[in-house]
Structures are given as structure tokens and as C-alpha cells.
Enzyme design. Structure first.
Site, mmCIF file in Angstrom:
data_model
loop_
_atom_site.group_PDB
_atom_site.id
_atom_site.type_symbol
_atom_site.label_atom_id
_atom_site.label_comp_id
_atom_site.label_asym_id
_atom_site.label_seq_id
_atom_site.Cartn_x
_atom_site.Cartn_y
_atom_site.Cartn_z
ATOM 1 N N SER A 90 10.288 118.364 55.321
ATOM 2 C CA SER A 90 9.546 119.327 54.879
ATOM 3 C C SER A 90 9.812 120.359 53.459
ATOM 4 O O SER A 90 9.918 121.327 53.582
ATOM 5 C CB SER A 90 10.351 120.328 56.610
ATOM 6 O OG SER A 90 11.355 120.213 56.317
ATOM 7 N N HIS A 130 2.948 116.037 55.860
ATOM 8 C CA HIS A 130 3.549 117.100 56.460
ATOM 9 C C HIS A 130 3.144 117.508 57.777
ATOM 10 O O HIS A 130 2.663 118.298 57.397
ATOM 11 C CB HIS A 130 3.829 117.813 55.652
ATOM 12 C CG HIS A 130 5.043 119.339 56.109
ATOM 13 N ND1 HIS A 130 5.291 120.400 55.611
ATOM 14 C CD2 HIS A 130 6.035 119.184 56.329
ATOM 15 C CE1 HIS A 130 6.165 120.706 55.905
ATOM 16 N NE2 HIS A 130 6.902 120.396 57.023
ATOM 17 N N GLU A 174 -0.015 118.753 56.009
ATOM 18 C CA GLU A 174 0.125 118.955 53.881
ATOM 19 C C GLU A 174 -0.256 117.811 53.627
ATOM 20 O O GLU A 174 1.700 117.134 53.756
ATOM 21 C CB GLU A 174 1.441 120.436 54.694
ATOM 22 C CG GLU A 174 1.744 120.888 52.852
ATOM 23 C CD GLU A 174 2.242 121.533 52.990
ATOM 24 O OE1 GLU A 174 3.757 121.461 53.261
ATOM 25 O OE2 GLU A 174 2.632 122.936 52.333
ATOM 26 N N ASN A 220 6.413 125.441 53.930
ATOM 27 C CA ASN A 220 8.075 126.300 53.755
ATOM 28 C C ASN A 220 8.076 127.069 52.680
ATOM 29 O O ASN A 220 9.298 127.244 53.474
ATOM 30 C CB ASN A 220 8.808 125.755 54.495
ATOM 31 C CG ASN A 220 8.370 124.549 55.548
ATOM 32 O OD1 ASN A 220 8.631 124.718 56.739
ATOM 33 N ND2 ASN A 220 9.090 123.249 55.671
HETATM 34 N N1 CAA Z 1 1.553 117.263 74.102
HETATM 35 C C1 CAA Z 1 0.590 118.416 74.314
HETATM 36 N N2 CAA Z 1 0.326 119.474 75.444
HETATM 37 C C2 CAA Z 1 1.182 120.298 74.726
HETATM 38 C C3 CAA Z 1 2.166 119.665 73.476
HETATM 39 C C4 CAA Z 1 1.990 118.918 73.459
HETATM 40 N N3 CAA Z 1 3.189 118.219 72.078
HETATM 41 N N4 CAA Z 1 2.454 121.225 73.397
HETATM 42 C C5 CAA Z 1 2.076 121.929 74.182
HETATM 43 N N5 CAA Z 1 1.314 121.960 74.871
HETATM 44 C C6 CAA Z 1 0.691 122.584 75.809
HETATM 45 C C7 CAA Z 1 1.505 123.580 76.772
HETATM 46 O O1 CAA Z 1 1.742 122.807 77.952
HETATM 47 C C8 CAA Z 1 0.733 123.981 77.418
HETATM 48 O O2 CAA Z 1 -0.274 123.709 78.392
HETATM 49 P P1 CAA Z 1 -0.513 123.962 79.756
HETATM 50 O O3 CAA Z 1 -1.626 125.472 79.492
HETATM 51 O O4 CAA Z 1 -1.449 123.686 80.515
HETATM 52 O O5 CAA Z 1 0.847 124.629 80.437
HETATM 53 C C9 CAA Z 1 -0.523 124.070 75.898
HETATM 54 O O6 CAA Z 1 -0.020 123.058 75.386
HETATM 55 C C10 CAA Z 1 -0.325 125.784 75.529
HETATM 56 O O7 CAA Z 1 1.115 125.582 75.241
HETATM 57 P P2 CAA Z 1 1.845 126.569 75.768
HETATM 58 O O8 CAA Z 1 1.561 127.400 77.156
HETATM 59 O O9 CAA Z 1 3.860 127.317 75.678
HETATM 60 O O10 CAA Z 1 1.720 127.756 74.276
HETATM 61 P P3 CAA Z 1 0.824 128.407 73.615
HETATM 62 O O11 CAA Z 1 -0.531 128.827 73.780
HETATM 63 O O12 CAA Z 1 1.533 129.758 72.843
HETATM 64 O O13 CAA Z 1 0.281 127.299 72.593
HETATM 65 C C11 CAA Z 1 1.994 126.444 70.426
HETATM 66 C C12 CAA Z 1 1.460 126.890 71.943
HETATM 67 C C13 CAA Z 1 0.860 125.724 70.494
HETATM 68 C C14 CAA Z 1 2.715 125.710 70.304
HETATM 69 C C15 CAA Z 1 2.035 127.812 70.302
HETATM 70 O O14 CAA Z 1 2.575 128.095 70.771
HETATM 71 C C16 CAA Z 1 1.928 127.888 68.455
HETATM 72 O O15 CAA Z 1 0.531 127.412 67.675
HETATM 73 N N6 CAA Z 1 3.084 127.935 68.204
HETATM 74 C C17 CAA Z 1 3.248 127.657 66.700
HETATM 75 C C18 CAA Z 1 3.988 126.991 66.229
HETATM 76 C C19 CAA Z 1 4.074 126.447 64.342
HETATM 77 O O16 CAA Z 1 4.103 127.460 64.318
HETATM 78 N N7 CAA Z 1 4.763 125.275 64.379
HETATM 79 C C20 CAA Z 1 4.678 125.363 63.406
HETATM 80 C C21 CAA Z 1 5.970 124.993 62.961
HETATM 81 S S1 CAA Z 1 6.429 124.553 61.669
HETATM 82 C C22 CAA Z 1 6.999 122.488 61.154
HETATM 83 O O17 CAA Z 1 6.308 122.416 62.025
HETATM 84 C C23 CAA Z 1 7.314 122.616 59.566
HETATM 85 C C24 CAA Z 1 8.209 122.572 59.455
HETATM 86 O O18 CAA Z 1 8.134 122.424 58.000
HETATM 87 C C25 CAA Z 1 8.817 123.598 59.740
#
Ligand code: CAA
Length: 282
Positions: A118, A139, A151, A189
């Protein structure tokens, strides 16, 4: 060159998500890590995830079966048959450079060596190998099976051919590839971590509770998660590491990691993975 066999090195949160996504997309996938316990945990995570996705008919039974057939190994020699290696090991520069030297020695000359880093320079990683033209950043974003972005980061020596192949692989994996230059934090990032760092400063200065800060960004800016919840998901150690890279390599005070972030990492409050960050988890 056709990519068929993918080896994912590192079976943590990102590695197992990448392996799962590659397997459901039709690639032969092997996942490696240093011990069987980590690999067993990764397979359990993948199993849970594909069960959920199959239940929702996001993937079909054949795709679920493919994910459950991911092979595992603790021997890095499995890269001998790889067309593409995707490294998702710990974000530690020395470890990564020495790992890439090993991968370069073991993988066939045709293989592309990608890193999910990252924030570590792809140019540096490429220079640790004899094939910098075939070294590239892939990424992914957490949770990998759900997040659409890939990315694609080109090091100074990365070839157009390698970039083209990786963009295609990304599309086959159902992602939207976006190219970024090899610059500290790339695009994602460079923007995300300073925002999270600023949210930590706001919390540290008592401007609002963690819930208040997260609610403002969720309801006022339509972010799916507030920045402190997101920091807990990413891992506070990862956020700190990225901020240190931005601060050091771009040399501007605006990237100074919040002292509270540093203190929390020192205390072992790393977010979801340690059970405690800005929130507590079971
Ligand atoms: N596999 C399958 N299903 C999954 C899952 C996975 N890995 N992770 C979550 N789900 C499912 C949940 O179980 C949930 O299912 P149900 O509705 O049946 O209960 C569904 O997805 C939705 O999840 P939530 O209800 O918990 O919440 P949500 O609607 O907010 O969605 C999310 C979750 C997609 C993570 C959303 O909150 C989101 O997009 N968050 C932001 C994530 C983000 O910004 N990620 C980038 C981080 S930075 C990075 O990774 C890189 C770095 O370099 C730092």
C-alpha cells in the site's frame, strides 16, 4: 502471455481475499504463508465469505467450488509453476525486498511478480529483482471480494506489456483497474490516510467522540464507514506506516502522524484484528 496459475504469497486479510477473488474468476490459485495455522485460518475465512456470496447468488456453485479448491503450501517453491505471483505479506520494506529477491530466483522467467503493497516503492521492489520490467503493484482494497478498485502501480522500469496483462487480469477478477504512478501512497493512500490521520487528530483534540466523528463523515459526506471505523478495519499499524512513508518521503509536516495513532500502535491497539482500536470488538 496467458495467465493461468496464480500464487498468492501471504494469507492474511488481503492475501486470502485476493486468493478467493482470483479463484472465483477462473484462475488456478495456490496460497502460501509461513505456517499451516495461518493458512487454515485463511481457508476458514474464504469458506465463510464464499458461502455468504453464494447464498446471495453473487457467485455460482462452480465459483464457490473453485474457491474451496485453493491449494495451500508453506513452501515458497510453489512459485516454480506460477505465471503471476501476487505478494501480500507484511508491510515491511526489508522483508519485501528480500522476499522479491527469493521470488525472482524461484519463479520462471515468464512470471510477473506483483505486490499488494500500500506504500512501498515499486521501483525499489523491482530493483531487488533481475526482472524489474515484470514487477508491478496490484493494490487491492479491503474487503477484497467486495471492493471494485484495483490500483495498478507502475515502477520506473515496469513495461507496457506487464501493465497491459495486469489490467486484463484485474478486469477478469471483476475489478476496475486504475493506473497510478509510483509515488508515496500512490493515489489511494496519498488521499485516504491523511484524512484518517486528521480524524484521529480531531478525536485526540476532543473535538468530538469517535461516534460523532464517524457519524459526521457517514451522514454528511456519505462515506460508507466513518474514518475511525475504517482505521480499525485497515489496521492502525498500517495507517501509521503509510503516514510515516508520506511524512518521510514527501517531507511535509502536514503528513505528521498523530501522536495518539503512534501511542495506540505502541499499546497494541491495532483495530479489529487485535480486538481494540477506536472501538472494541469481540
Ligand atoms: N465476503 C463476503 N461478504 C462480506 C465480506 C466478505 N469479505 N465483508 C462483508 N461482507 C458482507 C457482510 O457480511 C454483509 O452481509 P449481510 O448484509 O448479509 O449481513 C454485507 O457484506 C454488508 O456489510 P455490512 O452490513 O457490514 O456493512 P456495509 O453495507 O457498510 O458494507 C463495506 C461493508 C463494503 C465494507 C462498506 O462498509 C465499505 O465499503 N466500507 C469502506 C471500505 C473501505 O474503504 N475499504 C478500503 C480500505 S483501504 C485499503 O484496503 C487499502 C489500503 O492500502 C489501506
Amino acid at each position: 502471455m496467458e495467465i493461468k496459475n496464480i500464487v498468492v504469497v501471504g494469507a492474511g486479510t488481503m492475501g486470502n481475499g485476493i486468493a478467493q477473488t482470483a479463484a472465483v474468476s477462473g484462475y488456478n490459485v495456490t496460497m502460501t504463508d509461513v505456517n499451516d495455522e495461518i493458512l487454515e485460518k485463511a481457508i476458514a475465512t474464504i469458506t465463510k465469505s464464499v458461502e455468504k456470496l453464494a447464498q446471495k447468488e453473487v457467485i455460482d456453485p462452480a465459483q464457490k467450488k473453485a474457491a474451496l479448491e485453493i491449494e495451500t503450501s508453506t513452501d515458497l517453491k510453489v512459485v516454480e509453476d506460477a505465471d503471476l505471483v501476487i505478494e501480500a505479506a507484511t508491510e515491511n520494506p526489508e522483508l519485501k525486498l528480500s522476499l522479491f529477491a527469493d521470488l525472482d530466483a524461484l519463479a520462471p522467467p515468464r512470471a510477473i511478480l506483483a505486490s499488494n503493497t500500500s506504500s512501498i516503492s515499486l521501483t525499489k521492489i523491482g530493483a531487488a529483482t533481475e526482472r524489474p520490467d515484470k514487477v508491478i503493484g496490484m493494490h487491492f482494497f479491503n474487503p477484497v471480494p467486495l471492493m471494485k478498485l484495483l490500483e495498478v502501480v507502475r515502477g520506473l522500469a515496469t513495461s507496457d506489456e506487464t501493465t497491459g496483462i495486469i489490467v486484463e487480469v484485474g478486469r477478469t477478477m471483476g475489478k476496475e483497474p486504475v493506473e497510478a504512478m509510483d509515488s508515496p501512497g500512490f493515489i489511494s493512500n496519498r488521499i485516504l490516510c491523511p484524512m484518517i490521520n486528521e480524524a484521529i487528530y480531531a478525536y485526540h483534540e476532543g473535538i468530538g467522540t469517535a461516534e460523532a466523528i464517524d457519524t459526521v463523515m457517514k451522514l454528511g459526506m456519505n462515506h460508507p464507514m466513518g474514518p475511525l471505523t475504517l482505521a480499525d478495519l485497515i489496521g492502525l499499524d498500517v495507517v501509521l506506516f503509510v503516514m510515516e512513508v508520506l511524512h518521510r518521503d514527501l517531507g511535509e509536516d502536514k503528513y505528521r502522524p498523530c501522536p495518539l495513532l503512534r501511542k495506540m500502535v505502541d499499546a497494541g491497539y491495532l483495530g479489529r484484528k487485535s480486538g481494540r482500536g477506536f472501538y472494541t470488538y469481540n
